[in-house]
Each structure stands twice: as C-alpha cells, then as structure tokens.
Design an enzyme around this catalytic site. Structure first.
Site, PDB file in Angstrom:
ATOM      1  N   ALA A 288       6.006  -0.642  -5.336  1.00 24.95           N
ATOM      2  CA  ALA A 288       6.036   0.301  -4.210  1.00 24.95           C
ATOM      3  C   ALA A 288       7.025  -0.185  -3.155  1.00 24.95           C
ATOM      4  CB  ALA A 288       4.632   0.471  -3.634  1.00 24.95           C
ATOM      5  N   ARG A 289       6.549  -0.992  -2.202  1.00 28.75           N
ATOM      6  CA  ARG A 289       7.414  -1.561  -1.161  1.00 28.75           C
ATOM      7  C   ARG A 289       6.957  -2.980  -0.850  1.00 28.75           C
ATOM      8  NH1 ARG A 289      12.037   1.173  -1.222  1.00 28.75           N
ATOM      9  NH2 ARG A 289      11.695   3.403  -0.960  1.00 28.75           N
TER      10      ARG A 289
ATOM     11  N   GLU B  46      16.977  -6.662   0.152  1.00 28.98           N
ATOM     12  CA  GLU B  46      17.617  -6.240  -1.096  1.00 28.98           C
ATOM     13  C   GLU B  46      19.114  -6.066  -0.866  1.00 28.98           C
ATOM     14  OE1 GLU B  46      15.591  -2.880  -2.794  1.00 28.98           O
ATOM     15  OE2 GLU B  46      13.703  -3.953  -2.959  1.00 28.98           O
TER      16      GLU B  46
ATOM     17  N   ILE C 230       2.694   9.013  -7.818  1.00 32.99           N
ATOM     18  CA  ILE C 230       2.867   7.912  -8.769  1.00 32.99           C
ATOM     19  C   ILE C 230       1.527   7.294  -9.135  1.00 32.99           C
ATOM     20  CG2 ILE C 230       3.878   5.631  -9.139  1.00 32.99           C
ATOM     21  CD1 ILE C 230       6.170   6.515  -7.257  1.00 32.99           C
TER      22      ILE C 230
ATOM     23  N   ASP D  65      -7.612   4.988  -1.355  1.00 37.94           N
ATOM     24  CA  ASP D  65      -6.632   5.820  -0.657  1.00 37.94           C
ATOM     25  C   ASP D  65      -7.342   6.508   0.494  1.00 37.94           C
ATOM     26  OD1 ASP D  65      -4.484   7.516   0.098  1.00 37.94           O
ATOM     27  OD2 ASP D  65      -3.796   7.653  -1.971  1.00 37.94           O
TER      28      ASP D  65
ATOM     29  N   ASP E 160       8.891  -5.683  -8.261  1.00 37.91           N
ATOM     30  CA  ASP E 160      10.156  -4.947  -8.413  1.00 37.91           C
ATOM     31  C   ASP E 160      10.806  -4.647  -7.065  1.00 37.91           C
ATOM     32  OD1 ASP E 160      12.097  -3.550 -10.097  1.00 37.91           O
ATOM     33  OD2 ASP E 160      11.302  -1.697  -9.234  1.00 37.91           O
TER      34      ASP E 160
ATOM     35  N   HIS F 176      14.501  -4.047  -8.532  1.00 37.55           N
ATOM     36  CA  HIS F 176      14.212  -2.706  -7.993  1.00 37.55           C
ATOM     37  C   HIS F 176      14.743  -1.623  -8.936  1.00 37.55           C
ATOM     38  CE1 HIS F 176      13.439  -0.322  -4.041  1.00 37.55           C
ATOM     39  NE2 HIS F 176      13.042   0.338  -5.115  1.00 37.55           N
TER      40      HIS F 176
END
Length: 308
Positions: free
Chosen positions: A234-235, A264, A155, A174, A259, A284
């Site tokens: 992402a998270r 959730e 992504i 990264d 998001d 989400h």
C-alpha cells in the site's frame, strides 16, 4: 495547448492511447525522473497540463511552471507526491486515478504472501549458492490459516476474496465494513489489535491520511505471532518502518514483504530493511502489468479530458 508527460515515457508502449490528447494539442514525453527544478523547467516550462507517475513535485518546481493548469498523477495517492493544497492555491487542478491496477496489486500481495509462506526465496538461494538442503525451509499452508486484511477497498476486497478461495479464514479491519465480504465471503471485521494478534498473515491495503500515518508500529508488531508474516503493498507511510526493522531483525515475527518505501528511490534505511534475510523487497511494482498499465493511460487521458 501543450501536454507534457514529464517522466512517464516508460509507461507508453501503446502511443495510440494518447491520440485523444493529440487531438487537443501537442504532446511531449520524457523518460526518467527530473533531477531538480531546473530540469523540470526545461521539460515543462510552457506546459498547460503535466502528467507524471514517478517523481516528487516540490513547491519550487510548481513556482517555475507559470502556464500549468492541470497536474495529473498517473496513479493513486497524489498527495504523497505533491503539496496538493499549495498547488491548488496557485490555481492548479490536481488529479489522480483510481482502480486501474486493483487486480494486479491484489494478485501481487497474494504472490508475496505465498512466496514468504512457502519460503521460496530462501529455497532458491540454497541452489544458487550450490547447496541442496531443506533445513529451515518448512512452509506454511494458506488453507486453514488466518489472514488479516487491513483496508477492504477495491484492492483489499479482492485480496480477501482470493484468500477465502484458497481456504483461509479472513478477518478484516476498516472504517467502512463491506457487507458483501461479510455476507457472501464469510469475512469477519475485528478491531485492529485483534487483527494483528490473531493473524498468520497481515496484508495492508489502506490509503494514507494524516490521521493514519505510522499507524502500524511496534506495539502492533509486538502482538503478532512469532511466525506471522506482514505484507505491505500500500504505502510505506502507514508503517513505522524502524519498528518493523527491529521486529524482523530480532526475529519477533516471521517475515515481511515490502513493495513501498518512505523514499523512492529508497534511502539507506529502506535498503537496510530490504537486506534482511526474512524480507522480500521489490521496487514498487505491484501494479505493473500490461493490463494495469493500459488501464492507467486510458484513465489518465479520460481524467484530463474531463477536467478540460
């Protein structure tokens, strides 16, 4: 053999995609998230394979499913939805799928960044409330800005490429550096602090591990430019969301687009963040396109077939 799509009927708008499973056994589908272990047992007591996409599986739920051999998550990051080690200790194979919605999520991240940069939600609210003014609505151009991409997997790589195509300078962070991004797209890898310090927009595309939970905290938010924007599709577990809330509430950064949430459906603290004027919050849905949805079902079916 019995297959149970325990909460996933909402994903199935092309039933023929499940035909490979029907050739192996009975397929039952349910809509909505089970409210408790009793409802899980009612839906899937005798299932050999359960596929799920929305719910959190507790250990008690797993204890009530004596026939269960495969637990298939229709998404990425299954360890956020089930105790994988516990499931495996019971002889249950736990699977997820990768890459089904990479482009959908990348486009959504870009859309969120653009909406914030151009102050589109705020502008829309002016007319919705009967006004006509551009006071406080001056936007930011992506061309010439610096975008920091945190995580350059399937992504993040696409996000970086899309921003480069819009004229942005892209920096990244990264553990594994993507050589194509560096060579073909001019992306520069920098340290985490430098990424937050230099970026006009920071967008997050990392997987969650025990080592990086709440990696993004008040210290990093404190390095951001006062106008800088933050995107997380992402998270939620990657972020100290209380620190994010405080930074946004106090106006120490320009805004955020979120998001993903620690709970959730969201808890009160998540809604508190979502209600801030400088936040765009969505339920989400970054992955939710017809193309990605079809990909997810095809990949889920193939994953189960391979495991069997």
């Amino acid at each position: 053999m019995k297959f149970c799509l325990i909460d996933a009927e909402v994903f199935i708008d092309r039933p023929e995609l499940l035909d490979p499973l029907r050739s192996l056994g009975a397929v039952e589908m349910y809509a909505g998230i089970p409210q408790d272990a009793d409802e899980v047992e009612r839906r899937a007591f005798d299932a050999d394979v359960i596929a799920f996409g929305l719910m959190q599986f507790t250990n008690e739920m797993l204890d009530r499913l004596p026939n269960l051999k495969i637990l298939q998550f229709i998404g990425t990051g299954v360890w956020n939805f089930v105790d994988v080690d516990y499931a495996r200790s019971k002889g249950i194979k736990v699977l997820n799928i990768e890459g089904y919605g990479s482009n959908a999520v990348a486009e959504f991240a870009l859309s969120m960044a653009l909406a914030m940069a151009k102050k589109i939600p705020q502008a829309g609210n002016v007319l919705k409330t009967g006004g006509w003014s551009i006071d406080g609505l001056m936007g930011m151009e992506i061309s010439g800005s610096t975008v920091g991409v945190l995580g350059t997997g399937s992504i993040g790589r696409l996000v970086a490429e899309k921003f480069v195509n819009m004229g942005a300078k892209v920096i990244a962070n990264d553990i594994y550096e993507n050589e194509s991004l560096k060579k073909d797209w001019g992306v520069t890898y920098v340290g985490l602090e430098e990424l937050f310090r230099s970026s006009d927009i920071v967008t997050v595309h990392m997987k969650v591990t025990k080592e990086n939970e709440k990696l993004i905290d008040g210290r990093l938010f404190g390095l951001m430019k006062p106008h800088a924007l933050f995107v997380n599709v992402a998270r939620a577990e990657l972020v100290n969301n209380r620190d994010l809330f405080e930074a946004l509430k106090e106006g120490r950064m320009g805004g955020a687009a979120i998001d993903v949430y620690e709970n959730e459906p969201p808890a009160d603290s998540d809604y508190e963040l979502a209600r801030l004027d400088n936040v765009i919050a969505t339920p989400h849905m970054a992955y939710y396109t017809q193309e990605a949805n079809d990909n997810s079902i095809k990949m889920m079916v193939q994953s189960i077939a391979d495991a069997l």
